[in-house]
Enzyme design. Sequence first.
Site, mmCIF file in Angstrom:
data_model
loop_
_atom_site.group_PDB
_atom_site.id
_atom_site.type_symbol
_atom_site.label_atom_id
_atom_site.label_comp_id
_atom_site.label_asym_id
_atom_site.label_seq_id
_atom_site.Cartn_x
_atom_site.Cartn_y
_atom_site.Cartn_z
ATOM 1 N N ASN A 152 -12.542 -8.133 6.705
ATOM 2 C CA ASN A 152 -13.807 -7.853 7.391
ATOM 3 C C ASN A 152 -13.894 -8.716 8.648
ATOM 4 O OD1 ASN A 152 -15.007 -10.475 6.634
ATOM 5 N ND2 ASN A 152 -14.846 -9.628 4.566
ATOM 6 N N LYS B 269 7.145 -2.164 2.356
ATOM 7 C CA LYS B 269 6.228 -1.497 3.290
ATOM 8 C C LYS B 269 6.050 -0.023 2.942
ATOM 9 C CE LYS B 269 5.765 -0.598 8.179
ATOM 10 N NZ LYS B 269 6.512 -0.393 9.399
#
Length: 404
Positions: free
Chosen positions: A208, A287
């Site tokens: 955030n 990944k």
Amino acid sequence: MLKERRIVLGVTGGIAAYKAAELVRELVRGGAKVRVIMTDHACRFITPLTFETLSGNPVATDLFRMTGNFEIGHIALAEFAELIVIAPATANLIGKLSAGIADDLLTTVLLAATAPVLVCPAMNAKMYAHPIVRENRARLVSHGYAVLEAGYGELACRTEGQGRLPDPLEIVEEIESLLAQKDLQGEEILITAGPTQEPFDPVRYITNYSSGKMGYALAVMARRRGASVTLISGPTELTAPRGVEFIPVKTALEMRDAVLDHLEKSTVVIKAAAVADYRPAVCQATKIKKKAGPLTVRLERNPDIVSAIGKKKGRRIIVGFAMESDHLVENARAKLMKKGMDFIVANDVTEAGAGFRADTNIIRILDREGSDERFPLMDKLEVAGVILDRVKMVRSGRRIRDER
Ligand code: CTP
């Protein structure tokens, strides 16, 4: 706070003397009244005019011109000082002070003064490491002088090592700390700050916008006021404040573990961190490669750290934050009651000056007894001061209740 504080700055003869000019600027910017004393050697590196201009006051250099228009005597200077800072402090000054020698204006003022003294050494690394200089520094510390460690890095003599004058902003922080009232001495304050990062593969995470500024400001102010501070922080761009036990973490789970590990000794817990409520259910070891069509990442709930502490509250004071975009008071009050906090600091993210990344905040403090106090737009350090004042109020309220 530096406003109207009376500071005497002693400048001795080292190449870092020019950095003392920046220090004077910062102090004057903060509202302090600064008087500068320079040694003869300092005047070879930088002129008194520089300090006169920056401080707005005459610079004192000569022990024997004590009553002229431009000089005030050593006793008057010693009495004027609420704090004396020596920056840079050469090996020579440190040696003379530790031996009680008073052979010029600065050393005489130092012996005549009762104010706290902050010594900021700067010299060649070999001199700094010399056993006699070390002994002298230790002797100053044993006599109650505050002595900063010199910094590491490139030195003016084109060598690398420990001997750099600490950054002027670090010196200012130390001055603030020495001048502050130590009204939180004895408190062990645990503060969480910043966002958490919740990874879903080795190169990606959910987070955030929290900058950590509010939590770091709380750590700085609490330490200035004499508390012993542990700061548990998610990843931010800020540097760890001086004199604070600093524990970096990344995820909410790591933050919870660090908080629980340090809970035992804490007397106050302030949860300023913006903890991610959810984390990816699985963090892939490799990944994630793109494929045709959308990607779904399943999230699962993170534990609520403040509620976990609430259960082990004991006599601790617990402070939480609520950053809301709507129904500020109702939401904040619900969190305060549900999470066992003593009070909650609420702010509306949509208000200008109250956002995540701002240096300011507009808060209101709600407590369990139903009070709701509103504050104007303030600098985050001032907000931190207000929050710590409230911690003190809760503490004194408890003491009074205990005594009855
Ligand atoms: N908090 C916590 N652990 C979490 C989430 C929040 O300790 N997993 C703490 C925060 O540090 C803050 C307070 O709880 O002091 C309120 O955080 P906030 O995110 O506003 O509240 P939530 O309970 O997560 O509610 P919501 O996100 O639904 O508004």
